[in-house]
Design a protein around this motif. Structure first.
Motif, PDB file in Angstrom:
ATOM      1  N   THR A  27      35.232  33.616  42.068  1.00  0.00           N
ATOM      2  CA  THR A  27      33.541  33.197  41.517  1.00  0.00           C
ATOM      3  C   THR A  27      33.645  32.912  40.095  1.00  0.00           C
ATOM      4  OG1 THR A  27      32.786  33.461  43.805  1.00  0.00           O
ATOM      5  CG2 THR A  27      31.300  33.156  41.938  1.00  0.00           C
ATOM      6  N   ARG A  28      33.891  34.412  39.658  1.00  0.00           N
ATOM      7  CA  ARG A  28      33.724  34.721  38.090  1.00  0.00           C
ATOM      8  C   ARG A  28      34.944  34.393  37.368  1.00  0.00           C
ATOM      9  NH1 ARG A  28      31.272  41.085  38.288  1.00  0.00           N
ATOM     10  NH2 ARG A  28      29.436  40.527  39.555  1.00  0.00           N
ATOM     11  N   ARG A  29      35.882  33.807  38.011  1.00  0.00           N
ATOM     12  CA  ARG A  29      36.971  33.384  37.170  1.00  0.00           C
ATOM     13  C   ARG A  29      37.817  34.397  36.644  1.00  0.00           C
ATOM     14  NH1 ARG A  29      37.123  27.378  37.718  1.00  0.00           N
ATOM     15  NH2 ARG A  29      35.050  26.624  37.803  1.00  0.00           N
ATOM     16  N   LEU A  30      37.873  35.508  37.337  1.00  0.00           N
ATOM     17  CA  LEU A  30      38.545  36.541  36.768  1.00  0.00           C
ATOM     18  C   LEU A  30      39.998  36.306  37.182  1.00  0.00           C
ATOM     19  CD1 LEU A  30      36.047  39.552  37.642  1.00  0.00           C
ATOM     20  CD2 LEU A  30      36.413  38.314  35.110  1.00  0.00           C
ATOM     21  N   GLU A  31      41.160  36.637  36.200  1.00  0.00           N
ATOM     22  CA  GLU A  31      42.456  36.343  36.736  1.00  0.00           C
ATOM     23  C   GLU A  31      43.173  37.696  37.139  1.00  0.00           C
ATOM     24  OE1 GLU A  31      44.369  33.761  33.916  1.00  0.00           O
ATOM     25  OE2 GLU A  31      42.727  32.659  33.553  1.00  0.00           O
ATOM     26  N   PHE A 116      38.695  45.373  41.816  1.00  0.00           N
ATOM     27  CA  PHE A 116      39.692  44.676  42.279  1.00  0.00           C
ATOM     28  C   PHE A 116      40.750  44.103  41.279  1.00  0.00           C
ATOM     29  CE2 PHE A 116      41.699  40.885  43.883  1.00  0.00           C
ATOM     30  CZ  PHE A 116      42.279  41.190  45.429  1.00  0.00           C
ATOM     31  N   VAL A 117      40.428  43.174  40.313  1.00  0.00           N
ATOM     32  CA  VAL A 117      41.236  42.692  39.356  1.00  0.00           C
ATOM     33  C   VAL A 117      42.193  43.662  38.803  1.00  0.00           C
ATOM     34  CG1 VAL A 117      41.447  41.461  37.413  1.00  0.00           C
ATOM     35  CG2 VAL A 117      40.033  40.771  39.332  1.00  0.00           C
ATOM     36  N   GLU A 118      41.728  44.811  38.353  1.00  0.00           N
ATOM     37  CA  GLU A 118      42.306  46.051  37.587  1.00  0.00           C
ATOM     38  C   GLU A 118      43.372  46.451  38.522  1.00  0.00           C
ATOM     39  OE1 GLU A 118      43.971  48.119  35.087  1.00  0.00           O
ATOM     40  OE2 GLU A 118      42.648  46.370  34.586  1.00  0.00           O
ATOM     41  N   ALA A 119      43.032  46.815  39.653  1.00  0.00           N
ATOM     42  CA  ALA A 119      44.065  47.361  40.844  1.00  0.00           C
ATOM     43  C   ALA A 119      45.246  46.450  40.909  1.00  0.00           C
ATOM     44  CB  ALA A 119      43.348  47.488  42.032  1.00  0.00           C
ATOM     45  N   CYS A 120      44.795  45.220  41.042  1.00  0.00           N
ATOM     46  CA  CYS A 120      46.209  44.146  41.246  1.00  0.00           C
ATOM     47  C   CYS A 120      46.858  44.110  39.705  1.00  0.00           C
ATOM     48  CB  CYS A 120      45.638  42.664  41.422  1.00  0.00           C
ATOM     49  SG  CYS A 120      44.638  42.614  43.139  1.00  0.00           S
ATOM     50  N   ARG A 121      46.391  44.175  38.925  1.00  0.00           N
ATOM     51  CA  ARG A 121      46.947  44.299  37.462  1.00  0.00           C
ATOM     52  C   ARG A 121      47.829  45.514  37.358  1.00  0.00           C
ATOM     53  NH1 ARG A 121      42.079  41.948  33.612  1.00  0.00           N
ATOM     54  NH2 ARG A 121      42.204  39.894  34.142  1.00  0.00           N
ATOM     55  N   ALA A 122      47.220  46.517  37.596  1.00  0.00           N
ATOM     56  CA  ALA A 122      47.945  47.866  37.665  1.00  0.00           C
ATOM     57  C   ALA A 122      49.089  47.699  38.527  1.00  0.00           C
ATOM     58  CB  ALA A 122      47.018  48.982  37.962  1.00  0.00           C
ATOM     59  N   MET A 123      49.019  47.410  39.553  1.00  0.00           N
ATOM     60  CA  MET A 123      50.181  47.318  40.718  1.00  0.00           C
ATOM     61  C   MET A 123      51.225  46.246  40.057  1.00  0.00           C
ATOM     62  SD  MET A 123      51.820  48.575  43.066  1.00  0.00           S
ATOM     63  CE  MET A 123      50.682  49.572  43.912  1.00  0.00           C
ATOM     64  N   ALA A 124      50.985  45.390  39.483  1.00  0.00           N
ATOM     65  CA  ALA A 124      51.898  44.269  38.971  1.00  0.00           C
ATOM     66  C   ALA A 124      52.611  44.788  37.637  1.00  0.00           C
ATOM     67  CB  ALA A 124      51.051  42.981  38.504  1.00  0.00           C
ATOM     68  N   LYS A 125      51.907  45.755  36.984  1.00  0.00           N
ATOM     69  CA  LYS A 125      52.630  46.400  35.889  1.00  0.00           C
ATOM     70  C   LYS A 125      53.410  47.553  36.259  1.00  0.00           C
ATOM     71  CE  LYS A 125      51.578  48.663  31.273  1.00  0.00           C
ATOM     72  NZ  LYS A 125      50.392  48.784  30.424  1.00  0.00           N
TER      73      LYS A 125
END
Length: 134
Positions: A27-31, A116-125
């Protein structure tokens, strides 16, 4: 629908908090990375270690279990049960030859889209650093 660059990150998100945080992120358009696939579960406590191992066996490069903040579970102690399984999962991963860094648990409220977004980004990294599992 394929995975970006062949990377596969699976997020088991509790219905009440983590999945709602993911929805709020949208909803906030966070990627967050395209490689993330979300599986909604009613409670993080329902994610059995065998399910995590099967997810890796089927080709996941990273797995996140995300649920309500500790002490705030909608099912009273579900996330505490999930947290207690962390060590077992990591030991099983090592026995299977999978780096334990490819797995994590994150606790957030439904209003914490950034978490949520930061956790996903951290795992991707992390997966990018370790490389894809093939």
């Amino acid at each position: 629908m394929g995975f970006a660059n062949g990377v596969r990150i699976v997020v088991f998100a509790c219905h009440w908090c983590a999945y709602s945080a993911a929805d709020l992120a949208g909803t906030r358009r966070l990627e967050y990375p395209e490689s993330v696939r979300i599986v909604r579960v009613m409670c993080s406590g329902m994610v059995h270690p065998k399910l995590v191992m099967e997810t890796f066996a089927l080709g996941a490069d990273g797995v996140l279990v995300m649920g309500c903040r500790l002490g705030e579970c909608h099912y009273k102690e579900g996330n505490i049960r999930a947290e207690a399984r962390r060590t077992v999962i990591q030991e099983m991963m090592e026995a299977m030859g999978v780096e334990p860094e490819r797995f994590d648990m994150v606790w957030c409220a439904s209003s914490e889209a950034e978490t949520f977004v930061e956790a996903c980004r951290a795992m991707a990294k992390t997966v990018e650093t370790l490389g894809v599992r093939r």
